[in-house]
Scaffold this active site. Structure first.
Site, PDB file in Angstrom:
ATOM      1  CB  ALA A  13      -6.228   7.528  10.911  1.00  0.00           C
ATOM      2  N   GLY A  81     -10.461   1.102  14.591  1.00  0.00           N
ATOM      3  CA  GLY A  81     -11.307   1.698  15.610  1.00  0.00           C
ATOM      4  C   GLY A  81     -10.630   2.811  16.382  1.00  0.00           C
ATOM      5  CG  ASP A 105     -14.458  13.563  11.507  1.00  0.00           C
ATOM      6  OD1 ASP A 105     -14.319  13.689  12.743  1.00  0.00           O
ATOM      7  OD2 ASP A 105     -14.897  12.524  10.970  1.00  0.00           O
ATOM      8  N   GLY A 140     -23.592   5.987  19.759  1.00  0.00           N
ATOM      9  CA  GLY A 140     -23.434   5.235  20.993  1.00  0.00           C
ATOM     10  C   GLY A 140     -24.244   5.856  22.112  1.00  0.00           C
ATOM     11  CD  GLU A 154     -19.938   2.813  19.723  1.00  0.00           C
ATOM     12  OE1 GLU A 154     -20.566   3.342  18.779  1.00  0.00           O
ATOM     13  OE2 GLU A 154     -19.195   3.455  20.488  1.00  0.00           O
ATOM     14  CG  HIS A 363     -11.424  55.541 -15.992  1.00  0.00           C
ATOM     15  ND1 HIS A 363     -12.521  56.322 -15.702  1.00  0.00           N
ATOM     16  CD2 HIS A 363     -10.532  56.375 -16.583  1.00  0.00           C
ATOM     17  CE1 HIS A 363     -12.305  57.558 -16.116  1.00  0.00           C
ATOM     18  NE2 HIS A 363     -11.111  57.614 -16.653  1.00  0.00           N
ATOM     19  CG  ASN A 377      -5.424  62.784 -13.575  1.00  0.00           C
ATOM     20  OD1 ASN A 377      -6.501  62.609 -13.023  1.00  0.00           O
ATOM     21  ND2 ASN A 377      -5.238  62.534 -14.869  1.00  0.00           N
TER      22      ASN A 377
END
Length: 456
Positions: A13, A81, A105, A140, A154, A363, A377
């Site tokens: 979040a 929290g 994360d 913590g 903490e 090429h 070719n």
């Protein structure tokens, strides 16, 4: 003890202010895919019955990017929290299942570590992932009595003595659904941050006489979180170093492991050689004895045995049979197919085109929406003119055709087997087998010609 069912909650979040980006933090990519997708993949491989994704900032973009119908989207309108985030997901927990808590994360967490954590969870207790750091500042701390985990303090709430503890909480834990709902209902925000800490459930469990089993990850980097782009770049290098090590140990020769990026899944045969600064994206298969030159990008492609891709070529959604050679500086776009022994040289581009066995485009050529036979070719500067400004059309070239340099094939057009197209020809009509075709402006010679003189 391992319960029969387990669901996963992924906390995602946060806005990620320190990323300085309009994109939600968990959507920033590592190894070519969003950080949170790495976590979702780990949960899926672990056998999660349900994955609850707690989101807040950038929710619509998250849903558009992930496009996963199996996810249960849980809104956390206010970020109060980790405990508050889990409270939002709690109504979806079954009493008889385990709930594993992960973070969007923290992208490098491994399935193996999570399985050990799951196996270690005591009946009625909590499995807690912890690590020991030389510098635990900001984290913590794990408190213990007689070796048993009693709680988590903490950093901002810790005493000077507690701040000397080196064992820290990673935030990853697993507990029974019924127990977790009960503990979550007892959380308060009576702390320095004024937030609801999920870590407080450790003390609640201890007070009930429940066992807390601490497990360490195989590598500390598995629990490293991302708060800014510097941290993300460091995890990228850790991830890439791990992938390079696995490939080297499996027999793949990486000329410079520090300059190799794997942004997907790579399957290799025997004696594969990959030079520096190569990027692999999506799902790629390399056959036996394949050689990839420096600076190449290979994406969602299958490369057959004994193929050689010379430096700075780009191959995307293509299929090469055995013993093909391409590059340097070649580009194979989606739908390109090379049959055995075909050659695509420098500055040749192919899209939705098939080049037959032993055929060559040496090429400076564009082959789009084309079907080219065997032993053909394609001369320098050849272009299949496949687009009229509104629609695409196909060019078909039979076996054993010789296409001279600077030829334009205006589709739709078919060139029969064994035909010869003279240099500088614009082909607008079908060519029969074994015909010679040429279309040129008559060559004019003017003796004694003098160039114009510039006006002063």
């Amino acid at each position: 003890m391992l319960n029969s069912a387990m669901s996963v909650v992924i906390l995602a979040a946060g806005k990620g202010t320190r990323m300085y980006s309009d994109i939600p933090k968990v959507l920033h990519t590592l190894a070519g895919k969003p950080m949170v997708q790495h976590v979702i993949d780990a949960a899926t491989k672990l056998g999660a019955a349900q994955v609850h994704l707690v989101y807040g900032h950038g929710g619509e973009l998250l849903k558009q990017t992930l496009k996963d119908d199996k996810l249960n989207w849980v809104l956390q309108a206010e970020q109060l929290g980790t405990g508050h985030a889990m409270q939002q997901a709690a109504p979806f927990f079954s009493d008889d299942e385990d709930i594993l808590m992960l973070y969007g994360d923290v992208p490098l967490i491994s399935v193996e570590t999570l399985q050990r954590l799951r196996d270690a969870k005591p009946q009625g207790g909590i499995g807690l992932l912890t690590v020991k750091l030389d510098d635990p500042s900001g984290y913590g701390r794990i408190t213990r009595e007689n070796g048993k985990v009693t709680g988590i303090v903490e950093h901002k709430d810790a005493t000077d003595e507690q701040r000397q503890i080196q064992e820290i909480n990673t935030g990853i834990l697993i507990a029974n659904g019924a127990d977790l709902k009960r503990w979550l209902s007892k959380l308060t925000n009576n702390n320095a941050q004024g937030e609801y800490y999920i870590t407080d459930i450790i003390a609640l469990a201890y007070q009930e006489g429940r066992e807390i089993a601490a497990v360490h990850p195989a590598r500390i980097s598995e629990t490293d979180g991302v708060n800014n782009r510097l941290q993300l770049s460091r995890l990228e290098r850790i991830y890439q170093a791990e992938q390079a090590e696995k490939l080297l140990l499996s027999g793949v020769m990486l000329r410079d492991p520090a300059r190799f990026d794997l942004r997907g899944t790579l399957h290799c045969g025997m004696d594969v050689e990959i030079d520096a600064n190569v990027i692999i994206e999506g799902y790629v298969t390399l056959g036996h004895r394949v050689k990839i030159g420096a600076g190449c990008i290979i994406k969602n492609s299958v490369i057959g045995d004994d193929c050689e891709i010379s430096p700075y070529s780009v191959v995307e959604d293509a299929h090469l049979e055995a013993a093909c050679t391409i590059g340097p500086f070649a580009r194979l776009r989606p739908g390109a197919e090379l049959l055995a022994g075909a050659h695509v040289g420098n500055f040749v581009e192919m899209k939705k085109a098939r080049l037959g066995k032993g055929s060559k485009a040496g090429h400076l050529t564009y082959l789009g929406d084309a079907e080219i036979g065997d032993n053909v070719n394609i001369g320098a500067g050849t272009i299949t003119c496949n687009y009229d400004g509104a629609n695409k059309f196909k060019t078909v070239i039979g076996d054993d055709v010789f296409v001279g340099s600077d030829t334009q094939l205006v589709a739709p057009v078919t060139v029969g087997k064994g035909a010869t197209i003279a240099a500088g020809t614009t082909v607008t009509r079908n060519v029969a087998d074994n015909e010679l075709v040429l279309s040129r402006v008559p060559q004019v010679h003017k003796q004694g010609w003098q160039r114009p003189v510039k006006k002063k």
